[in-house]
Design a protein around this motif. Structure first.
Motif, short mmCIF file in Angstrom:
data_model
loop_
_atom_site.label_atom_id
_atom_site.label_comp_id
_atom_site.label_asym_id
_atom_site.label_seq_id
_atom_site.Cartn_x
_atom_site.Cartn_y
_atom_site.Cartn_z
N HIS A 82 -38.37 0.13 62.66
CA HIS A 82 -37.41 0.66 63.64
C HIS A 82 -37.03 -0.45 64.61
O HIS A 82 -37.70 -0.65 65.62
N PRO A 83 -35.97 -1.21 64.29
CA PRO A 83 -35.63 -2.40 65.10
C PRO A 83 -35.41 -2.09 66.57
O PRO A 83 -35.64 -2.94 67.43
N LEU A 84 -34.97 -0.87 66.90
CA LEU A 84 -34.78 -0.53 68.31
C LEU A 84 -35.85 0.44 68.80
O LEU A 84 -35.81 0.90 69.92
N GLY A 85 -36.78 0.79 67.91
CA GLY A 85 -37.79 1.75 68.30
C GLY A 85 -37.37 3.16 67.93
O GLY A 85 -36.36 3.38 67.25
N THR A 86 -38.14 4.13 68.41
CA THR A 86 -37.85 5.54 68.10
C THR A 86 -37.79 6.34 69.39
O THR A 86 -38.23 5.89 70.44
N ASP A 87 -37.20 7.57 69.29
CA ASP A 87 -37.10 8.39 70.50
C ASP A 87 -38.26 9.38 70.57
O ASP A 87 -39.22 9.28 69.82
N HIS A 88 -38.16 10.36 71.46
CA HIS A 88 -39.30 11.24 71.72
C HIS A 88 -39.62 12.14 70.54
O HIS A 88 -40.64 12.81 70.53
N LEU A 89 -38.73 12.22 69.54
CA LEU A 89 -39.05 12.98 68.34
C LEU A 89 -39.34 12.06 67.17
O LEU A 89 -39.44 12.51 66.03
N GLY A 90 -39.40 10.76 67.46
CA GLY A 90 -39.70 9.81 66.40
C GLY A 90 -38.49 9.46 65.55
O GLY A 90 -38.64 8.94 64.44
N ARG A 91 -37.26 9.75 66.03
CA ARG A 91 -36.07 9.41 65.24
C ARG A 91 -35.70 7.94 65.48
O ARG A 91 -35.88 7.42 66.58
N ASP A 92 -35.18 7.31 64.43
CA ASP A 92 -34.88 5.88 64.51
C ASP A 92 -33.68 5.64 65.43
O ASP A 92 -32.59 6.20 65.21
N LEU A 93 -33.84 4.83 66.45
CA LEU A 93 -32.80 4.66 67.46
C LEU A 93 -31.62 3.85 66.95
O LEU A 93 -30.48 4.10 67.32
N LEU A 94 -31.89 2.85 66.07
CA LEU A 94 -30.78 2.07 65.54
C LEU A 94 -29.86 2.96 64.71
O LEU A 94 -28.63 2.91 64.86
N ALA A 95 -30.47 3.82 63.88
CA ALA A 95 -29.67 4.74 63.09
C ALA A 95 -28.87 5.66 64.00
O ALA A 95 -27.69 5.94 63.75
N ARG A 96 -29.50 6.14 65.06
CA ARG A 96 -28.79 7.04 65.98
C ARG A 96 -27.63 6.32 66.65
O ARG A 96 -26.54 6.87 66.82
N LEU A 97 -27.87 5.07 67.01
CA LEU A 97 -26.82 4.29 67.68
C LEU A 97 -25.63 4.11 66.75
O LEU A 97 -24.48 4.35 67.12
N LEU A 98 -25.90 3.73 65.49
CA LEU A 98 -24.81 3.45 64.56
C LEU A 98 -24.11 4.75 64.15
O LEU A 98 -22.90 4.81 64.01
N ALA A 99 -24.90 5.81 63.98
CA ALA A 99 -24.31 7.07 63.55
C ALA A 99 -23.44 7.68 64.64
O ALA A 99 -22.57 8.50 64.36
N SER A 100 -23.69 7.31 65.89
CA SER A 100 -22.93 7.94 66.97
C SER A 100 -21.67 7.15 67.33
O SER A 100 -21.05 7.42 68.35
N THR A 101 -21.28 6.18 66.50
CA THR A 101 -20.02 5.46 66.76
C THR A 101 -18.85 6.44 66.75
O THR A 101 -18.00 6.43 67.65
N TRP A 102 -18.81 7.28 65.72
CA TRP A 102 -17.72 8.25 65.59
C TRP A 102 -17.70 9.23 66.77
O TRP A 102 -16.67 9.35 67.43
N PRO A 103 -18.82 9.91 67.08
CA PRO A 103 -18.78 10.84 68.23
C PRO A 103 -18.55 10.14 69.57
O PRO A 103 -18.27 10.83 70.56
N SER A 104 -18.69 8.80 69.62
CA SER A 104 -18.39 8.12 70.89
C SER A 104 -16.93 7.74 70.97
O SER A 104 -16.32 7.82 72.04
#
Lengths: 659, 328
Positions: A82-104
């Motif tokens: 997890h290059p950026l670490g994980t959040d409070h539910l253990g989800r991968d933060l890099l994936a979340r960052l990249l996946a949220s490009t569209w909703p941003s």
């Protein structure tokens, strides 16, 4: 900044830089392609392309990983998995960052388009509704603009309820007034045009007017602003999410990720910094896009500073200055870079002024007379370069002076009076300051003495009013008063030479005469030499001792002023004289007209500059530039075939025919 | 109608200052009324029941009803408005829906911290951007030093593109957490101000610096500067007396318009640094759906923006008296 009447000499200054575009009018419509080929254009395209790819591919590639909780890896720091670490539910933060490009990105685009549509409609309406409604709409938009967009967005986001949709609407409301104001300003320009008046007379419906006549004319700048606004909307939306007013869990965008990352910034900075970088990246991409588009719209060839104001090559000690000459210059040339070419508006001007002599420099606009004056005064625009064979001022070889010596010499020895008295004074300073600052700086005169001297000079130029005048500001004086003050200021230091660059062109005829009288008196009382630049050959013939006629950057004829009416030998001088039928009557300030095209400013042709307009050219004129030859004492002509002294063709009844 | 406007024009010519101030005061009053009305409307327009939202879904119905009565939400709308205005005139902003504390007390304790932040940041913007922009303009005039110009343009556009709250997060991560050079959060004395002020001031500084540079370049090509150059004045006199004042008036107009945005920006920056100001109070109460505090914060921040606008306009008019005449 002051809208000066487009006067001949200011045109002559500007024309070279415009002429440098080469293919004239077709230029501004074309450069759009070349703008994208610049490094900036490539960078912008690459940034936007990467955002587009991430927006589309992000949810597909990383969407699954972004939503997969991992109870064994909760709130981890950056690791290999997890290059950026994980959040409070253990989800991968890099994936979340990249996946949220569209909703941003999508809400930002949506909010901008909504806001722009509303604002543009509101603003364009003002162009087609009547007077009272227009004032009301204007005032309404003004009221909204008093508040920062972010505050309005926060207010409406709280009002619409926290959530992505509410935030989009809130932001649309917040950015609408800006678009409305811009459209109003742009549409106001359209509303006054003739075709709008015609359309109204034809009874076209309002929405018709709006769609067919107003919007097409304001589309380009609006489009540019929409682009820039997407960037700021993205940032603002992230801000709202950051505050908890935007995206709500379980959905997420960059702002929310930043907010969540910030909660643990004390232990792990990266989860907060990474979404921040994403926001900045996207915001900068859109801002740069706006800048590239703006450059495309208003591109102009910036003057290149090719060769600095290098000291001209002066063959030292080539010729001593005549003792009674204030100024002597031989073969003065001025080169101006324009785009990728160099134009030569002044190509070989030689002139000399004796103490107390008043010499007129005459020529049409673009002949190089103002640049000659600026070169003599060391005031050439940036990038321009002057060279000469010999240049003596006040007995010193200018080329051998140090910068400081030259500066001191010009400070006390030369003064200038400019063409437009409306713009030659600093609007923010009192007349007193502008009159006395030179004498205080160069002679160290104390203030009260300088003021006394200023009062003496003002009385000399017939300006009573005295101290009250000193306290006033330039905009409180009339044009004639200002030009008198300019002459008073020029004579404060009792200079040896005054260069007056079209000092009467912007004034009406009676004031012209008074100004000329003042200059003559200055010459008589102080023995000041005056170089009087004008396009008005009749005025020059009246007032000067000698006349230099300039054409295409060279002096084509130099003769005593009293010989002008009957003794001119150059075809151009003859045409100028003929264009002013009566040398004493016509003096309305309109430039004399001579048929034919003005000379080419690039100045690479070897022949005579007057070739194209000359009625009696020889074959020789096309290949060899004429050299000045002495015809009589004090009378030089640069022409291979000077006209005879007899009557010129087509002018048999004028007085010169009789002599 | 024409006679009236003619008489007004006559008045404007004779007393430009009085007319100018009068107009500005009227405008300020209208805008303040707008803010008051907006803040009044807020709690009444939010979807759902704000009182229930604040107190929680399982709050007893009589408590909700009592709270509604306390807020005056059970009365007729016009009556509510008058009641709201009267209360406002007495400095009463109601009580928090969540804590029950008087909101006016909260505002009074928190407003100074926000104002200190905004004023300091604005002062920083002016002291850096104006001399910096003028220097940049003088150095890069007429296409000189193209590399400096490119660097400046690139740097300022990137810095101007960094939103204040992101910058605040970055500064916290880098300087406060990483280097431990400054406190992470709260107001713990002078060094606590460094990061929030930096976060607030950096982007507006970049924007203003570019504008001052362009303005300086414009003035440098003006005819009157050439006339001043012809007088061979010392460089300091030329730039400080003949260029600076003319470049400043336009730049200060832009600077004035940056101030309201800066005040609004405090909301986000205060949240990052847990700064004890209005902004963080507003951010917290937005999450807690404490609309009484949110509406008071909107009222205070909105009024602060308006008063700042008004003061900037007056200052500009004093600096450049011609603008008074132009406008009236």
């Amino acid at each position: 900044m002051a809208p000066s009447p487009s006067s001949p000499s200011s045109r002559s200054l500007r024309r070279p830089s415009r002429g440098g575009d080469g293919d004239g009018g077709s230029r501004p419509s074309r450069p759009s392609r070349s703008c994208w080929a610049t490094p900036m254009g490539v960078v912008v395209l690459a940034m936007l392309g990467s955002l587009a790819v991430l927006a589309v591919a992000g949810p597909l590639w990383w969407g699954h990983a972004a939503d997969r909780p991992d109870p064994s890896a909760v709130l981890q720091g950056p690791t290999g998995r997890h290059p950026l670490g994980t959040d409070h539910l253990g989800r991968d933060l890099l994936a979340r960052l990249l996946a949220s490009t569209w909703p941003s990105l999508l809400p930002a685009v949506a909010a901008t388009l909504l806001g722009a549509a509303a604002g543009i409609t509101l603003g364009a309406l003002t162009a087609v509704v009547g007077g009272r409604a227009r004032r009301l709409l204007g005032a309404f938009v003004n009221l909204l603009l008093a508040f920062p967009a972010l505050l309005i967005a926060m207010f409406f986001a709280a009002l619409f309820g926290a959530g992505a949709r509410g935030a989009v609407f809130a932001l649309a409301v917040a950015c609408a007034p800006g678009f409305a104001r811009l459209t109003q300003t742009l549409a106001a320009g359209v509303a006054g045009t003739d075709f709008m008046a015609a359309a109204r007379v034809l009874g076209l419906r309002r929405h018709r007017l709006l769609l067919r006549h107003v919007l097409p004319h304001v589309a380009e700048p609006l489009l540019l602003n929409v682009t820039v606004a997407v960037g700021s909307a993205l940032v603002a939306l992230s801000g709202l999410s950051f505050l908890g007013l935007g995206a709500q869990s379980p959905s997420y965008d960059w702002g929310l990720l930043l907010s969540q990352g910030l909660e643990r910034v004390y232990t792990e900075p990266l989860p907060a910094v990474a979404p921040g970088i994403a926001i900045v990246y996207a915001g900068v991409a859109f801002q740069l896009l706006g800048e590239v588009l703006a450059k495309t719209a208003t591109r102009h060839a910036a003057p290149r500073h090719a060769e600095g104001p290098a000291p001209p090559p002066a063959p030292a000690g080539r010729r001593p200055a005549s003792p009674d000459h204030v100024l002597e210059v031989e073969d003065l040339r001025v080169a101006l870079p324009a785009g990728d070419r160099t134009i030569r508006p002044v190509r070989g001007v030689s002139l000399a002024l004796r103490r107390g002599e008043m010499v007129g420099l005459v020529g049409e606009s673009g002949s190089g007379k103002s640049l000659t004056a600026l070169a003599l005064a060391d005031l050439l625009p940036d990038g321009a370069r002057a060279t000469w064979n010999a240049h003596w001022f006040l007995g010193a070889d200018v080329g051998s002076l140090t910068r400081g010596e030259r500066h001191r010499q010009l400070a006390t020895g030369m003064a200038m009076v400019f063409q437009n008295p409306a713009s030659a004074f600093n609007p923010a300073l009192r007349i007193e300051t502008q009159l006395t600052e030179a004498v205080r700086a160069h002679h160290g005169t104390p203030r009260d003495q300088a003021v006394e001297q200023a009062l003496v000079q003002l009385r000399r130029v017939a300006l009573p009013g005295e101290r009250r005048l000193l306290r006033s500001r330039p905009f409180q004086l009339s044009g004639g008063q200002r030009q008198r003050v300019a002459i008073a200021a020029a004579s404060m230091l009792r200079p040896d030479l005054v260069i007056a660059d079209e000092p009467t062109t912007a004034l009406d005829v009676t004031v012209q005469r008074q100004i000329m009288d003042l200059l003559r008196r200055l010459r008589r009382d102080d023995a000041t030499a005056i170089l009087f630049i004008s396009h008005d050959i009749a005025l020059v013939a009246d007032t000067c001792d000698r006349v230099l006629v300039m054409y295409g950057g060279t002096i084509v004829e130099s003769l005593p002023a009293r010989r002008l009416a009957d003794g001119a030998r150059h075809p151009y001088t003859r045409m100028l004289v003929a264009s002013v039928l009566d040398l004493t009557a016509e003096r309305d300030g309109t430039p004399p007209t001579v048929e034919g095209p003005p000379p080419d400013a690039v100045g690479t042709d070897p022949g005579c500059p007057f070739l194209d307009r000359c009625p009696q050219r020889l074959d020789r004129c096309a290949v060899e530039g004429p050299v000045p030859t002495l015809l009589a004492p004090g009378h030089e002509v640069a022409c291979w075939r000077p006209l005879p002294l007899a009557a010129p063709p087509g002018q048999p009844e004028t007085e010169e025919a009789e002599t | 109608m024409p006679t009236l406007s003619a008489r007004f024009g006559d008045l404007a010519r004779r007393h430009p200052w009085a007319v100018f101030c009068g107009r500005r005061a009227v405008r300020l009053t209208v805008l303040l009324l707008l803010v008051v009305t907006a803040s009044f409307a807020m709690i009444r327009l939010v979807p759902g029941d704000p009182v229930r939202a604040a107190l929680g879904v399982d709050a007893p119905p009589d408590l909700v009803a009592a709270k509604r009565r306390e807020l005056g939400l059970d009365r007729e709308l016009t009556a509510q408005y008058w009641w709201y205005l009267r209360r406002l005139a007495h400095g009463d902003l109601g009580v928090s829906l969540v804590t029950g504390e008087p909101v006016a007390e909260l505002i009074r304790s928190r407003l100074p911290a926000t104002l200190r932040l905004a004023v300091l940041a604005f002062a920083c913007v002016l002291t850096v951007a104006i001399p910096g922009g003028m220097l940049a303009g003088v150095l890069t005039r007429g296409g000189r030093r193209p590399r400096t110009e490119l660097t400046l343009t690139a740097t300022t556009s990137v810095v101007a593109g960094v939103p204040d709250f992101v910058l605040a997060a970055g500064l916290t991560a880098g300087l406060a957490v990483g280097l431990r050079a400054f406190p992470v959060a709260g107001d713990l004395g002078p060094q606590s101000y460094v990061l929030p002020v930096l976060a607030l001031a950096l982007a507006p500084t970049a924007v203003l610096l570019r504008i001052v540079r362009v303005e300086t370049l414009r003035v440098l090509t003006a005819d009157h500067v050439r006339a001043a150059r012809a007088k061979r004045l010392p460089a300091a006199t030329l730039y400080l007396r003949h260029v600076a004042p003319n470049a400043l008036t336009a730049s200060l107009t832009i600077a004035g318009s940056l101030l309201p945005a800066l005040i609004a920006g405090t909301v986000l920056v205060e949240k990052v640094f847990a700064w004890p100001g209005i902004g963080s109070a507003m951010a917290q109460s937005v999450v807690a759906q404490d609309y009484a505090v949110v509406e008071a914060s909107v009222l205070v921040l909105g009024s602060a923006v308006l008063v700042a606008n008004f003061l900037v306009d007056l200052a500009l008019a004093l600096l450049d008296p011609r603008s008074v005449i132009r406008e009236t």
